[in-house]
Design a protein around this motif. Structure first.
Motif, mmCIF file in Angstrom:
data_model
loop_
_atom_site.group_PDB
_atom_site.id
_atom_site.type_symbol
_atom_site.label_atom_id
_atom_site.label_comp_id
_atom_site.label_asym_id
_atom_site.label_seq_id
_atom_site.Cartn_x
_atom_site.Cartn_y
_atom_site.Cartn_z
ATOM 1 N N PRO A 217 0.822 -1.207 0.000
ATOM 2 C CA PRO A 217 0.000 0.000 0.000
ATOM 3 C C PRO A 217 0.852 1.250 0.000
ATOM 4 C CG PRO A 217 -0.794 -1.587 1.618
ATOM 5 C CD PRO A 217 0.517 -2.098 1.124
ATOM 6 N N ARG A 218 0.423 2.250 -0.729
ATOM 7 C CA ARG A 218 1.177 3.490 -0.817
ATOM 8 C C ARG A 218 0.846 4.382 0.373
ATOM 9 N NH1 ARG A 218 0.277 5.099 -7.160
ATOM 10 N NH2 ARG A 218 0.989 3.144 -8.064
ATOM 11 N N ASP A 219 1.756 5.307 0.652
ATOM 12 C CA ASP A 219 1.488 6.262 1.721
ATOM 13 C C ASP A 219 0.676 7.422 1.172
ATOM 14 O OD1 ASP A 219 3.218 7.777 0.241
ATOM 15 O OD2 ASP A 219 4.957 7.397 1.543
ATOM 16 N N ALA A 220 0.395 8.390 2.048
ATOM 17 C CA ALA A 220 -0.491 9.488 1.661
ATOM 18 C C ALA A 220 0.103 10.350 0.580
ATOM 19 C CB ALA A 220 -0.817 10.346 2.885
ATOM 20 N N THR A 221 1.426 10.387 0.489
ATOM 21 C CA THR A 221 2.049 11.239 -0.520
ATOM 22 C C THR A 221 1.820 10.739 -1.924
ATOM 23 O OG1 THR A 221 4.125 10.019 -0.344
ATOM 24 C CG2 THR A 221 3.840 11.934 1.100
ATOM 25 N N SER A 222 1.462 9.480 -2.065
ATOM 26 C CA SER A 222 1.246 8.937 -3.407
ATOM 27 C C SER A 222 -0.149 9.184 -3.923
ATOM 28 C CB SER A 222 1.521 7.428 -3.419
ATOM 29 O OG SER A 222 0.564 6.763 -2.613
ATOM 30 N N VAL B 272 -10.447 -10.105 -6.620
ATOM 31 C CA VAL B 272 -11.028 -9.874 -5.299
ATOM 32 C C VAL B 272 -10.202 -10.540 -4.205
ATOM 33 C CG1 VAL B 272 -13.039 -10.320 -3.850
ATOM 34 C CG2 VAL B 272 -13.348 -9.526 -6.198
ATOM 35 N N ARG B 273 -9.818 -11.799 -4.411
ATOM 36 C CA ARG B 273 -9.068 -12.503 -3.369
ATOM 37 C C ARG B 273 -7.684 -11.899 -3.161
ATOM 38 N NH1 ARG B 273 -9.660 -18.847 -4.549
ATOM 39 N NH2 ARG B 273 -9.234 -18.136 -6.666
ATOM 40 N N ASP B 274 -7.039 -11.476 -4.248
ATOM 41 C CA ASP B 274 -5.733 -10.845 -4.110
ATOM 42 C C ASP B 274 -5.826 -9.528 -3.348
ATOM 43 O OD1 ASP B 274 -4.570 -12.893 -5.479
ATOM 44 O OD2 ASP B 274 -4.616 -11.871 -7.422
ATOM 45 N N ILE B 275 -6.875 -8.756 -3.612
ATOM 46 C CA ILE B 275 -7.047 -7.479 -2.916
ATOM 47 C C ILE B 275 -7.267 -7.717 -1.432
ATOM 48 C CG2 ILE B 275 -8.581 -5.478 -2.700
ATOM 49 C CD1 ILE B 275 -9.017 -5.683 -5.730
ATOM 50 N N ALA B 276 -8.099 -8.729 -1.115
ATOM 51 C CA ALA B 276 -8.331 -9.040 0.292
ATOM 52 C C ALA B 276 -7.060 -9.522 0.972
ATOM 53 C CB ALA B 276 -9.440 -10.089 0.408
ATOM 54 N N ALA B 277 -6.276 -10.357 0.269
ATOM 55 C CA ALA B 277 -5.048 -10.890 0.868
ATOM 56 C C ALA B 277 -4.021 -9.787 1.102
ATOM 57 C CB ALA B 277 -4.454 -11.965 -0.038
ATOM 58 N N GLY C 85 -9.253 -0.599 1.053
ATOM 59 C CA GLY C 85 -9.498 0.833 1.179
ATOM 60 C C GLY C 85 -9.013 1.608 -0.027
ATOM 61 N N ARG C 86 -7.821 1.270 -0.466
ATOM 62 C CA ARG C 86 -7.280 1.948 -1.643
ATOM 63 C C ARG C 86 -8.126 1.660 -2.878
ATOM 64 N NH1 ARG C 86 -2.008 -0.193 -4.744
ATOM 65 N NH2 ARG C 86 -2.309 0.984 -6.649
ATOM 66 N N ARG D 15 -14.122 5.214 -6.288
ATOM 67 C CA ARG D 15 -14.827 6.488 -6.107
ATOM 68 C C ARG D 15 -14.287 7.561 -7.043
ATOM 69 N NH1 ARG D 15 -14.941 6.568 0.529
ATOM 70 N NH2 ARG D 15 -16.765 5.203 0.797
ATOM 71 N N ALA D 16 -12.968 7.577 -7.224
ATOM 72 C CA ALA D 16 -12.382 8.576 -8.122
ATOM 73 C C ALA D 16 -12.890 8.396 -9.544
ATOM 74 C CB ALA D 16 -10.861 8.484 -8.075
#
Length: 652
Positions: A37-42, A270-275, A280-281, A287-288
């Motif tokens: 996961p990226r930090d807020a700066t990304s 879906v499974r990769d995202i959950a793993a 959240g990202r 949404r974007a």
């Protein structure tokens, strides 16, 4: 020609269609576990990237999509000039009906009722009423001609989308499945319905406006000076809204495609995202993309409000201005009947036609241009694609196996007799092999198994030393069947179908080698539009042969692909293909093809024999029968006499 003829090494079109490797706005990674996961700066760069589709479209010239669509539309319309003229012929009845509607009312008042001649007035009204009947009858002819304009457009768009998708699927990073699916199912239907509505509305406007303007001139030229200014003002205001509305429509479609592609990737990951814990990202990215689509739709709605003002100026102002000017017009010689007739033209014909045209152009017309541009436009190639090797690469040494059959058996069903029975065959690079045999002996079956379009029930098929796989088919071979496929489009597009980067000088060399120059001279140029139903079977086969010659595959299989050519043209084509570095397999319908080949495979169902023509004359009785030779009874009893010839044989 089957769709398997496309080859991945001819990837100019494929590169133009394949999306870049950089993620699209808000795109989730293909493998979520491979990226932390990226930090807020990304987040800032990613949020900025959601504006990419809109900014890219704004940077391009506003009229670029329209120019591209018009450029592609010219040959389409030029090829259907006769249909357009017949459509105009039927529409002349609508012109007459419009003219008589206002003119008949004017004459009924001035020459009839106001002149105390009610019978004359009733006759003029009857003429105006009867004029409606031919216009109703013309509707049948109009809709009949409309199908000849609409259906070819949709068919051509679907063919283009499918062709692009097949080319892109061969690219390791090409993922245009969602775009292609949208084009085949949704966007092509939008184009067909929009084109049909635009043709009907534009046709109705042209002939209705012509009838109304002619009627106004017949009543009094001063009427035109009164009603034309607001019409021109409204039209100018409306035309000014078209470019920005087209841009907003394009933004909306781009956002819609981006969201559809994003949703398709999420469904598979879906499974990769959950793993990976990146839910959240992923939600933020969704949404974007949804926000970008909403912003595009709101912008489109704002410009639609401006269009409403233009419609009001065109539709409401002319009758109002005519009523305000009525006292002055009547004092200067305008008759009451002419005034009522002019109002009839404005309220019953001209204003509704203008409003219908503007509504069509502002909604369906703008969407039609954008959708058609989606079929002509293409995303850039992947930024990190390796440079494509030159086509002049050294071919494999002559004799290197290109295709191999090892103990291959094939039967049409579990209990059926095998058509091929433990057949082993090796075809080397640069080799010319002919396949002959009586009808039903399995020649076409062998071609299908060799090309990979039929799977053997036993044994193994190898291409270039590896087991044959469907994924490798288009990179190894081209199969030309007897019935050549030629699609509606230019001769250049047909010839470059398997190799979009072929240059004109290569096409000219091919035409000279195969004898296609006669057809080229008759058509006039490479950009001439082909109508498949106007080509002879032999001309279709020549076009398909030219297509395969430009592709120059490692293995070319001609399954009676020259059967409609005369013997001289067939000889010329086979010799031209034999001069190429690839292997050539000819399923022959004339035994002269076997005489030109280095080896000949004689098939009689599961029984086969392979050798040179001279060897087969000595060893194969079937080949001697096919060649028109026979063994005298004396030789069968050992008198030592040679083989004698009979009259010319029938085709194989």
């Amino acid at each position: 020609m089957t769709h398997d003829e496309a080859r991945p090494e001819h990837d100019a079109l494929r590169q133009a269609l394949a999306p870049g490797k950089a993620p699209t706005p808000g795109e989730a990674p293909r493998d979520a576990t491979s990226e932390a996961p990226r930090d807020a700066t990304s987040e800032a760069p990613r949020e900025a990237s959601t504006e990419a589709p809109r900014e890219a479209s704004r940077e391009a010239p506003r009229d670029a999509p329209l120019r591209r669509v018009v450029r592609e539309a010219r040959p389409f319309l030029r090829a259907r000039t006769g249909v357009i003229l017949r459509l105009a012929g039927w529409s002349l009845l609508e012109f007459a009906q419009t003219f008589l509607s206002g003119y008949g009312v004017a004459r009924a008042l001035d020459d009839g009722f106001l002149a105390a001649r009610p019978l004359t007035g009733l006759l003029w009204l009857a003429v105006a009423a009867v004029a409606v009947l031919p216009a109703v009858l013309a509707a049948r002819g109009v809709f009949g001609r409309l199908a000849d304009l609409v259906e070819p457009l949709r068919d051509g768009l679907v063919r283009r989308a499918v062709s692009r998708a097949m080319e892109a699927l061969a690219h390791p990073s090409g993922d245009v499945s969602t775009r292609s699916l949208s084009q085949v199912t949704h966007q092509s239907e939008i184009a067909r319905d929009g084109w049909a509505g635009l043709v009907l509305t534009l046709r109705s406007f042209v002939f209705t406006a012509a009838g109304a303007v002619t009627g106004l001139l017949a009543l009094s030229p001063a009427l035109l000076l009164t009603v034309l200014p607001p019409l021109a003002l409204g039209a100018a205001l409306f035309l000014g809204t078209l470019p920005p509305m087209a841009a907003r429509q394009r933004d909306y479609l781009a956002a819609d495609e981006a969201y559809a592609a994003h949703a398709g990737r999420l469904a598979a990951s879906v499974r990769d995202i959950a793993a990976a814990g990146t839910a959240g990202r992923t939600v933020a990215e969704s949404r974007a993309l949804a926000g970008a689509q909403l912003a595009a739709s709101r912008s489109l709605a704002r410009w639609s409000a401006v269009r409403v003002l233009a419609l009001a100026v065109c539709g409401r102002f002319p009758p109002l201005l005519l009523l305000l000017a009525a006292p002055w017009l009547l004092r200067n010689g305008l008759t009451p009947g002419a005034l009522v007739g002019a109002l009839t033209y404005l309220t019953q014909a001209l204003a509704p036609a203008v409003q219908a045209l503007m509504t069509m152009l502002g909604t369906v017309g703008g969407r039609l241009v954008v959708v058609l541009d989606r079929f002509t436009d293409a995303p850039p190639p992947p930024a990190d694609d390796p440079p494509r090797p030159a086509r002049a690469a050294t071919p494999p040494p002559r004799g290197t196996p290109v295709a191999e059959l090892h103990e291959v058996t094939f039967a049409y069903g579990p209990g059926a007799h095998p058509v091929l029975d433990r057949l082993s065959l090796t075809i080397g690079a640069g080799e010319h092999l002919a396949v002959v045999g009586p009808s039903g002996s399995g020649k076409s079956t062998l071609a299908a198994v060799l090309a990979g379009t039929e799977r053997p029930t036993g044994g193994a098929v190898r291409w270039r030393g590896r087991p044959a796989r469907p994924a490798d088919a288009t990179s190894v071979r081209v199969l030309l069947p007897q019935h050549a496929h030629v699609f509606s489009g230019s001769l250049r597009d047909n010839l470059r179908y398997l190799r979009p980067d072929a240059r004109d000088r290569e096409i000219a060399a091919m035409a000279d080698a195969l004898g296609l120059d006669t057809l080229l001279s008759r058509l006039g140029s490479l950009d001439a539009v082909l109508a498949p139903d106007r080509l002879s079977q032999g001309e279709r086969q020549l076009v398909a042969l030219g297509r395969a010659y430009l592709a120059a595959p490692p293995l070319l299989i001609l399954d009676e692909a020259t059967s409609r050519l005369d013997p001289a043209a067939e000889t010329r084509a086979e010799l031209a293909f034999a001069a190429l570095p690839g292997a050539l397999v000819v399923v022959a319908h004339r035994l002269s093809s076997a005489h030109r080949a280095e080896r000949t495979l004689v098939m009689d169902g599961p029984r086969t024999r392979c050798g040179t023509p001279a060897e087969l004359l000595r060893s194969s009785a079937l080949y001697r029968d096919l060649a028109g030779f026979w063994e005298p009874e004396e030789e069968r009893h050992g008198d030592g006499r040679g083989i004698r010839s009979t009259p010319p044989p029938s085709p194989v």
